[in-house]
Design a protein around this motif. Sequence first.
Motif, PDB file in Angstrom:
ATOM      1  N   GLU A 107       0.836  -1.185   0.000  1.00 27.40           N
ATOM      2  CA  GLU A 107       0.000   0.000   0.000  1.00 27.40           C
ATOM      3  C   GLU A 107       0.877   1.243   0.000  1.00 27.40           C
ATOM      4  OE1 GLU A 107      -3.703  -0.021   2.680  1.00 27.40           O
ATOM      5  OE2 GLU A 107      -2.660   1.828   3.200  1.00 27.40           O
ATOM      6  N   ASP A 108       0.438   2.258  -0.710  1.00 28.84           N
ATOM      7  CA  ASP A 108       1.182   3.511  -0.760  1.00 28.84           C
ATOM      8  C   ASP A 108       0.195   4.645  -0.534  1.00 28.84           C
ATOM      9  OD1 ASP A 108       2.659   5.733  -1.322  1.00 28.84           O
ATOM     10  OD2 ASP A 108       3.393   5.055  -3.271  1.00 28.84           O
ATOM     11  N   LYS A 109       0.238   5.244   0.649  1.00 27.74           N
ATOM     12  CA  LYS A 109      -0.670   6.332   1.039  1.00 27.74           C
ATOM     13  C   LYS A 109      -2.139   5.968   0.773  1.00 27.74           C
ATOM     14  CE  LYS A 109       2.811   9.831   0.158  1.00 27.74           C
ATOM     15  NZ  LYS A 109       3.485  10.155  -1.074  1.00 27.74           N
ATOM     16  N   GLY A 110      -2.510   4.758   1.171  1.00 33.90           N
ATOM     17  CA  GLY A 110      -3.900   4.342   1.032  1.00 33.90           C
ATOM     18  C   GLY A 110      -4.252   3.751  -0.329  1.00 33.90           C
ATOM     19  N   VAL A 111      -3.310   3.806  -1.276  1.00 31.21           N
ATOM     20  CA  VAL A 111      -3.578   3.251  -2.608  1.00 31.21           C
ATOM     21  C   VAL A 111      -2.897   1.883  -2.705  1.00 31.21           C
ATOM     22  CG1 VAL A 111      -3.378   3.659  -5.094  1.00 31.21           C
ATOM     23  CG2 VAL A 111      -3.532   5.605  -3.517  1.00 31.21           C
ATOM     24  N   PRO A 112      -3.619   0.849  -3.139  1.00 27.25           N
ATOM     25  CA  PRO A 112      -2.972  -0.464  -3.237  1.00 27.25           C
ATOM     26  C   PRO A 112      -1.835  -0.481  -4.261  1.00 27.25           C
ATOM     27  CG  PRO A 112      -5.220  -0.520  -4.117  1.00 27.25           C
ATOM     28  CD  PRO A 112      -5.036   0.816  -3.489  1.00 27.25           C
ATOM     29  N   VAL A 113      -0.750  -1.158  -3.885  1.00 28.75           N
ATOM     30  CA  VAL A 113       0.368  -1.361  -4.810  1.00 28.75           C
ATOM     31  C   VAL A 113       0.196  -2.767  -5.378  1.00 28.75           C
ATOM     32  CG1 VAL A 113       2.874  -1.539  -5.040  1.00 28.75           C
ATOM     33  CG2 VAL A 113       1.873   0.167  -3.498  1.00 28.75           C
ATOM     34  N   VAL A 114       0.121  -2.847  -6.696  1.00 28.56           N
ATOM     35  CA  VAL A 114      -0.247  -4.098  -7.340  1.00 28.56           C
ATOM     36  C   VAL A 114       0.862  -4.569  -8.269  1.00 28.56           C
ATOM     37  CG1 VAL A 114      -1.971  -5.167  -8.831  1.00 28.56           C
ATOM     38  CG2 VAL A 114      -2.668  -3.436  -7.188  1.00 28.56           C
ATOM     39  N   GLN A 115       1.254  -5.820  -8.091  1.00 26.46           N
ATOM     40  CA  GLN A 115       2.341  -6.373  -8.890  1.00 26.46           C
ATOM     41  C   GLN A 115       1.827  -7.505  -9.786  1.00 26.46           C
ATOM     42  OE1 GLN A 115       5.697  -7.779  -6.610  1.00 26.46           O
ATOM     43  NE2 GLN A 115       7.023  -7.551  -8.401  1.00 26.46           N
ATOM     44  N   PRO A 116       1.597  -7.207 -11.065  1.00 31.09           N
ATOM     45  CA  PRO A 116       1.104  -8.257 -11.962  1.00 31.09           C
ATOM     46  C   PRO A 116       2.235  -9.195 -12.374  1.00 31.09           C
ATOM     47  CG  PRO A 116       1.386  -6.198 -13.160  1.00 31.09           C
ATOM     48  CD  PRO A 116       1.751  -5.912 -11.735  1.00 31.09           C
ATOM     49  N   ALA A 117       1.888 -10.414 -12.774  1.00 30.16           N
ATOM     50  CA  ALA A 117       2.895 -11.352 -13.261  1.00 30.16           C
ATOM     51  C   ALA A 117       3.465 -10.819 -14.569  1.00 30.16           C
ATOM     52  CB  ALA A 117       2.251 -12.714 -13.480  1.00 30.16           C
ATOM     53  N   PRO A 118       4.810 -10.970 -14.753  1.00 37.94           N
ATOM     54  CA  PRO A 118       5.412 -10.498 -16.005  1.00 37.94           C
ATOM     55  C   PRO A 118       4.703 -11.115 -17.207  1.00 37.94           C
ATOM     56  CG  PRO A 118       7.115 -11.088 -14.450  1.00 37.94           C
ATOM     57  CD  PRO A 118       5.815 -11.502 -13.828  1.00 37.94           C
ATOM     58  N   GLY A 119       4.447 -10.309 -18.211  1.00 41.00           N
ATOM     59  CA  GLY A 119       3.790 -10.791 -19.418  1.00 41.00           C
ATOM     60  C   GLY A 119       2.273 -10.766 -19.352  1.00 41.00           C
TER      61      GLY A 119
END
Length: 175
Positions: free
Chosen positions: A74-86
């Motif tokens: 999370e970054d200042k209340g906003v979700p940090v999202v990491q998608p799978a490469p590709g």
Amino acid sequence: MSIHQPPDDWFQAPHGAERAWIGIALCWCLVLTLMMPYWHFRGKQNSTGEAYRTTPAEFAARVERFVQANTVGEDKGVPVVQPAPGSDCYLQAQMWRWHPVLKLKKDQTYRLHVSSLDVQHGFSLQPMNMNFQILPGYDHVLTVTPTEAGEYLIICNEFCGIGHHLMTGKILVEE
Ligand SMILES: [Cu+2]
């Protein structure tokens, strides 16, 4: 209506320098008109033109599923999202935020879907200054391959109301 009647011979055809400037302006308009399709194929920062019909509700639901499945922080209340490469990743524009924060891997290619839930927004990626128009009802798909690690800022460069200047987002690229 003017107070005084203009003389009958008020109109004079352009001549001399005026004629030359009209000609130069016309030529430049024609050059820019031809550059538009040219940049579509050659420009490094132009969209591929890949876009699909969607609705704000349908797009928001896809973003939500994407966020729930891939959130890593999370970054200042906003979700940090990491998608799978590709894989496909999503970015939602709305008055006045970009949602979510994306965390991408350097040298991996992603299909970035961007749409708006309300009005037209301008996706402007800084500092490289890549710009795309984001319209509600269209799922714009950008093929993205980050080549440098770092933190990139997204600003809105299409005036979208009172909070327009606060509409910033982020893309994080890691090694
Ligand atoms: Cu805006």
